[in-house]
Design an enzyme around this catalytic site. Structure first.
Site, mmCIF file in Angstrom:
data_model
loop_
_atom_site.group_PDB
_atom_site.id
_atom_site.type_symbol
_atom_site.label_atom_id
_atom_site.label_comp_id
_atom_site.label_asym_id
_atom_site.label_seq_id
_atom_site.Cartn_x
_atom_site.Cartn_y
_atom_site.Cartn_z
ATOM 1 N N ARG A 141 0.849 -1.171 0.000
ATOM 2 C CA ARG A 141 0.000 0.000 0.000
ATOM 3 C C ARG A 141 0.896 1.236 0.000
ATOM 4 N NH1 ARG A 141 -1.989 -3.679 3.784
ATOM 5 N NH2 ARG A 141 -4.092 -4.469 3.347
ATOM 6 N N LYS A 150 -1.558 -2.264 7.412
ATOM 7 C CA LYS A 150 -2.954 -2.066 7.787
ATOM 8 C C LYS A 150 -3.331 -3.036 8.894
ATOM 9 C CE LYS A 150 -7.541 -1.597 5.741
ATOM 10 N NZ LYS A 150 -8.340 -1.690 4.500
ATOM 11 N N HIS A 180 -2.883 2.219 -5.644
ATOM 12 C CA HIS A 180 -3.513 0.923 -5.355
ATOM 13 C C HIS A 180 -3.717 0.102 -6.624
ATOM 14 C CE1 HIS A 180 -4.860 -0.727 -1.534
ATOM 15 N NE2 HIS A 180 -5.742 -1.448 -2.205
ATOM 16 N N HIS A 223 -3.914 -9.542 3.698
ATOM 17 C CA HIS A 223 -5.355 -9.590 3.898
ATOM 18 C C HIS A 223 -5.678 -10.407 5.147
ATOM 19 C CE1 HIS A 223 -6.496 -8.680 -0.577
ATOM 20 N NE2 HIS A 223 -6.185 -7.609 0.098
ATOM 21 N N TYR A 238 -9.525 -11.247 -6.824
ATOM 22 C CA TYR A 238 -8.646 -11.318 -7.992
ATOM 23 C C TYR A 238 -8.976 -12.488 -8.916
ATOM 24 C CZ TYR A 238 -6.343 -7.770 -5.327
ATOM 25 O OH TYR A 238 -6.106 -6.619 -4.639
#
Length: 290
Positions: A126, A151, A222, A248, A257
């Site tokens: 990111r 994150k 992104h 994730h 995806y």
């Protein structure tokens, strides 16, 4: 409110977003936010859609900030029934082909922008994670890059591409002032004792996209993260590996995806291909005699 956010160890980006939201809410009504009630919140929610034209997901984020302010700071009740969250919109992200990614990187405005774009695509990081990379995070012995405090305040490792390592070393040799801590220092000449801002990463993408003739695709940092994951999937990487590389929390996030991979789409035949159709007949209009 700031103390409540810090006490709960919220990420700095979340803190900034929540504070800005309450400030905007107060300025919209020109009144202290503790004097505003549910009717004002409902009116503000409509204004976010109609006047400010924000996306549903952004409006949900604004409501979450106001909810935190009223419940945690003011200790007031909050009714979800009176201020419902808007329905989320699911849109597939833009993904570039590998040729377009190469064009984007080659069109970078400066050598600094070029190495930033290469790092984005090579790691799937990111933009906030890339901005905070340190020199010590580049582990050339194990050929990994340590992404710290991503994150959700989670650390993870991603692969260090040999091509990226070579590019980083070439870029390093060309610097007059060698950085001591941050991989991408801030400041006009990139020699400051602080990292670059996420805005710099965003501008690197926008300038390169414009020079590459890809501005219509609305490319942002992104986008390269989506390209990283999709291209890995097309090259045979499994979803679990991609999930770990992206950081994730849930595998369901990574299944996005599957909708973007050409390999997955082309492996499934359309039911039309199984039909046996008769040869096309020409439509001939017959003239009736009077």
């Amino acid at each position: 409110m700031l103390e409540e956010l810090e006490r709960r160890n919220y990420a700095q980006t979340t803190i900034d977003c929540y504070i800005r939201t309450v400030e905007h809410f107060a300025r919209y009504f020109n009144c202290s936010p503790d004097k505003l009630g549910p009717d004002h919140i409902r009116e503000y929610q409509v204004a976010l859609f109609k006047k400010f034209r924000l996306a549903p997901n952004t409006v949900s984020q604004r409501l979450a900030a106001l909810r935190f302010f009223y419940i945690q700071t003011l200790k007031k009740a909050w009714s979800v029934a009176e201020t419902p969250y808007p329905k989320k919109v699911f849109r597939l992200p833009m993904v570039l082909s590998q040729e377009e990614v190469a064009r984007l990187i080659d069109s970078a405005l400066t050598p600094f922008h070029r190495i930033v774009l290469m790092t984005l695509y090579a790691t799937g990081a990111r933009r906030a994670e890339l901005a905070r990379l340190k020199i010590a995070d580049i582990d050339s012995q194990r050929m990994v890059i340590h992404i710290q405090g991503g994150k959700g305040r989670k650390d993870r490792d991603v692969m260090l591409s040999p091509k990226l390592l070579q590019a980083l070393r070439e870029y390093w040799r060309g610097l007059k002032h060698k950085p001591t801590q941050w991989l991408f220092p801030g400041g006009r000449s990139h020699t400051a004792n602080c990292p670059i801002t996420t805005k710099v990463v965003y501008q690197a993408c926008c300038h390169a996209a414009q020079r590459a003739g890809l501005q219509e695709k609305k490319i942002h940092p992104h986008t390269l993260r989506h390209c990283f994951a999709t291209h890995l999937l097309e090259d045979g990487a499994d979803l679990r590996t991609i999930q770990l590389l992206l950081g994730h929390r849930d595998l369901e996030e990574t299944t996005l995806y599957l909708h973007l991979s050409r390999r997955q789409l082309s492996a499934t035949a359309s039911p039309l291909d199984a039909l046996v159709l008769s040869p096309k007949k020409e439509n001939r209009q017959t003239q009736q005699k009077p």
